[in-house]
Design a protein around this motif. Sequence first.
Motif, PDB file in Angstrom:
ATOM      1  N   GLY A 379      36.021  35.731  31.252  1.00 43.00           N
ATOM      2  CA  GLY A 379      36.138  37.459  31.069  1.00 43.00           C
ATOM      3  C   GLY A 379      35.723  37.943  32.418  1.00 43.00           C
ATOM      4  N   GLU A 380      36.075  39.299  32.347  1.00 42.58           N
ATOM      5  CA  GLU A 380      35.843  39.967  33.868  1.00 42.58           C
ATOM      6  C   GLU A 380      34.561  41.007  33.379  1.00 42.58           C
ATOM      7  OE1 GLU A 380      37.344  40.081  36.580  1.00 42.58           O
ATOM      8  OE2 GLU A 380      38.336  38.447  36.386  1.00 42.58           O
ATOM      9  N   GLY A 381      33.799  41.276  34.164  1.00 39.33           N
ATOM     10  CA  GLY A 381      32.745  42.137  34.190  1.00 39.33           C
ATOM     11  C   GLY A 381      32.908  43.444  34.737  1.00 39.33           C
ATOM     12  N   ALA A 382      32.024  44.409  34.483  1.00 35.14           N
ATOM     13  CA  ALA A 382      32.258  45.890  35.020  1.00 35.14           C
ATOM     14  C   ALA A 382      31.785  45.844  36.298  1.00 35.14           C
ATOM     15  CB  ALA A 382      31.713  46.735  34.055  1.00 35.14           C
ATOM     16  N   ARG A 383      31.041  45.051  36.741  1.00 35.77           N
ATOM     17  CA  ARG A 383      30.234  45.265  38.059  1.00 35.77           C
ATOM     18  C   ARG A 383      30.372  43.832  38.818  1.00 35.77           C
ATOM     19  NH1 ARG A 383      24.327  46.358  38.186  1.00 35.77           N
ATOM     20  NH2 ARG A 383      24.058  45.459  36.225  1.00 35.77           N
ATOM     21  N   SER A 384      30.206  43.696  39.813  1.00 33.24           N
ATOM     22  CA  SER A 384      29.973  42.223  40.608  1.00 33.24           C
ATOM     23  C   SER A 384      29.382  42.260  41.896  1.00 33.24           C
ATOM     24  CB  SER A 384      31.547  42.041  41.435  1.00 33.24           C
ATOM     25  OG  SER A 384      31.979  42.913  42.302  1.00 33.24           O
ATOM     26  N   ALA A 386      28.450  40.144  45.637  1.00 34.13           N
ATOM     27  CA  ALA A 386      29.128  38.929  46.584  1.00 34.13           C
ATOM     28  C   ALA A 386      30.343  38.545  46.118  1.00 34.13           C
ATOM     29  CB  ALA A 386      27.991  38.021  46.687  1.00 34.13           C
ATOM     30  N   GLY A 387      31.178  39.574  45.214  1.00 33.44           N
ATOM     31  CA  GLY A 387      32.463  38.967  44.801  1.00 33.44           C
ATOM     32  C   GLY A 387      32.488  38.196  43.570  1.00 33.44           C
ATOM     33  N   MET A 388      31.294  38.264  42.823  1.00 32.63           N
ATOM     34  CA  MET A 388      31.026  37.532  41.740  1.00 32.63           C
ATOM     35  C   MET A 388      31.024  38.573  40.534  1.00 32.63           C
ATOM     36  SD  MET A 388      28.558  34.116  42.306  1.00 32.63           S
ATOM     37  CE  MET A 388      27.199  35.189  42.832  1.00 32.63           C
ATOM     38  N   SER A 389      31.744  38.321  39.528  1.00 31.77           N
ATOM     39  CA  SER A 389      31.857  39.308  38.526  1.00 31.77           C
ATOM     40  C   SER A 389      30.680  39.087  37.767  1.00 31.77           C
ATOM     41  CB  SER A 389      33.075  38.969  37.663  1.00 31.77           C
ATOM     42  OG  SER A 389      33.161  40.054  36.630  1.00 31.77           O
ATOM     43  N   LEU A 390      29.932  40.109  37.184  1.00 30.35           N
ATOM     44  CA  LEU A 390      29.020  39.991  36.194  1.00 30.35           C
ATOM     45  C   LEU A 390      29.530  39.926  34.796  1.00 30.35           C
ATOM     46  CD1 LEU A 390      26.182  42.239  37.908  1.00 30.35           C
ATOM     47  CD2 LEU A 390      26.514  39.877  38.025  1.00 30.35           C
ATOM     48  N   ASN A 391      30.001  38.856  34.372  1.00 31.80           N
ATOM     49  CA  ASN A 391      30.759  38.999  33.118  1.00 31.80           C
ATOM     50  C   ASN A 391      29.951  38.388  31.896  1.00 31.80           C
ATOM     51  OD1 ASN A 391      30.508  36.347  34.126  1.00 31.80           O
ATOM     52  ND2 ASN A 391      32.653  35.719  33.946  1.00 31.80           N
TER      53      ASN A 391
END
Length: 665
Positions: A379-384, A386-391
């Motif tokens: 899944g894709e998160g709204a925020r990230s 260091a390039g990592m999506s908070l999914n």
Amino acid sequence: MPQSEQARLSLLSPTAGTVVDLKHVRDDVFASKKMGEGFAVTDTPGGAVVAPVAGTVIMVAKTKHAVGIETADGTQVLVHLGIDTVELDGAPFTLDVQRGDTVSAGQQIATMDTTTIAKAGKDATIVVVISNYAKTMSGISLVDGHVRAGEVAAEATPNLAGVVASRSEKTELTGFDALAADIIRLVGGKENVRSLTHCITRERFYLHDESKADDAAISELDGVLQVMRAGGQYQVVIGPDVEDVYDALIAQLGEQAAGGEVAADASAQKERPTSALGWAKHGFSELIGVITGSMIPVIGLLAAAGIIKGILSLLTTFEVITGDSQTYEIINAMSDAVFYFLPIFVGFTAARRLGADPVIVAIIGGVLTYPSILEMSEGEGARSIAGMSLNADFFGLPFHMASYSYSIFPIIVAAWLASRIEPWLKKVIPNMVRMIFVPLIEVVVVSLAILLVLGPVITFISTGIANGIQSVYDFSPTISGLIIGGFYQCLVIFGLHWAVIPLVAQDIAATGNSSLNAIISATMVAQGGAVLAVFVKTRREKIKGLSGPAAIAAFCGITEPAMYGVNLKYGRVFAMASIGGAAGGLLTGLFNVNMWGFTGSLIGFSSFINPEGLDFSFWGFLIASATALVVAFVLTYLFGFKDSDVDSGREVKKVRLGNREPVQR
């Protein structure tokens, strides 16, 4: 002498109490008799503990809860004071003997405080086990009921042939048994062996005193390729017969020596570093050791899976089967399962290496590869950050859910964390509920630590390292191939290749291919080409006997017999092989050869077949491999070896950097 007339071995009770069969002991290892046959004494009053047999003390536990005695006939008897008392750090015990002492049957060897044991919630039952019972005995009978200290509690009937075979003074041994006896004698005798394990080509001893080992004499034994000292181990390179020699060694040393990475004598301590540089070297050595111990058992599986993947690619390329058929799905499952569930397998092996419960850590690996967890990672998160999506989120706390299927490093860290918290949990959780609450707490704590914090960080770092290596390769594949091809096998000598292999394995698991692994493959072919030249050129039967099988092994992806049996021993051969590896690596980079499997060298040809269809990677592999082989062969034949070199053959220097060298890559 008829069986009925043989002198029976009397085992005295180490204390007063009630003699019971081992099956009644509240410890699975003793109750299952995996440690050997014997008896237990319950209702022990404490106080003096006496020796059940006469003999030599061969083991004294650091925590004072166990003493091992070997009789004159080679029967090994373990006296274990209490159940789970190892956790009490020796508090209830006072020992009156030390390793090497000679004791008589009924002599006091220890004192046990049952009050302290009871307050700690432990069982004061004393267990007496003949650890090599299966080899030396044919039966045992127990006294029924209560006995006093020093009275006969059991009588064991010797297996006369087994007793004779177990004695150290073996005079009519042949084959692997004779080789094992010679190795044991030359490393300082079995009393100098703490424990023993093996990898794919070498026996790895932990010795009390390495100075007692005769390197030169061991190296000259028929069946021994080389001797190495690295990472606290005394390593005897055997080659393809390593498992047979290991079995022969353990048969003569006793099962208590099969201690893996843990010394059989717990009282032996490794020397600790005293400087920052020493600690850095120690830390690096331990890291390499953990990676090695974690990866050794799955390397063969990864190699086999790579070959199956290549065969599957051939079947689809030549339209024997189609990609949407059920046949394809079945074969694909065979090839992909070890990669897909890699955290489970590596978790088990890493835990075993680090001292945690392998099953618990394997379950944590199962958590990381659970289907809904994998779906969450996509899944894709709204925020990230260091390039990592908070999914994903946990009780409203957002975090990055990485994909852990096909991964290696996160589960190794999980095993390390488990090895730290597990001993503490066992100390604070009562015995009666430990079986439930230790795994409960461990699975929850370690799983959350990996999923929420450590896993994303480790994934970020390992991905960055892999991308960095790939960037160097992409900058100039030709130059990278030349350098890596020329020097990679030098890393193998020092064990430093184990810093690269997990990255290769993870790269193949994550992306499906690895150009770096293709270069490494060329270096293996070059080592085989060089030793093949020695086989063709030499007129000495012993060298032919070494170099022929070594060439076959190198072409099958195992370069250790070639390197340590011939190439390094006759220095110029290794230099010519390295030039061949550089030539093969240069062409591998020039042709942008890629590799879709883990298995390299000539046997790994199917690893160079693109699953999407045969492309130039396969033909580039053939050209680069042929070049590496021919260059190494010709240079070695013309300039690298002559039979007179055998008379002045130098020993390979004993490296101390790195730790363990299992499968050569």
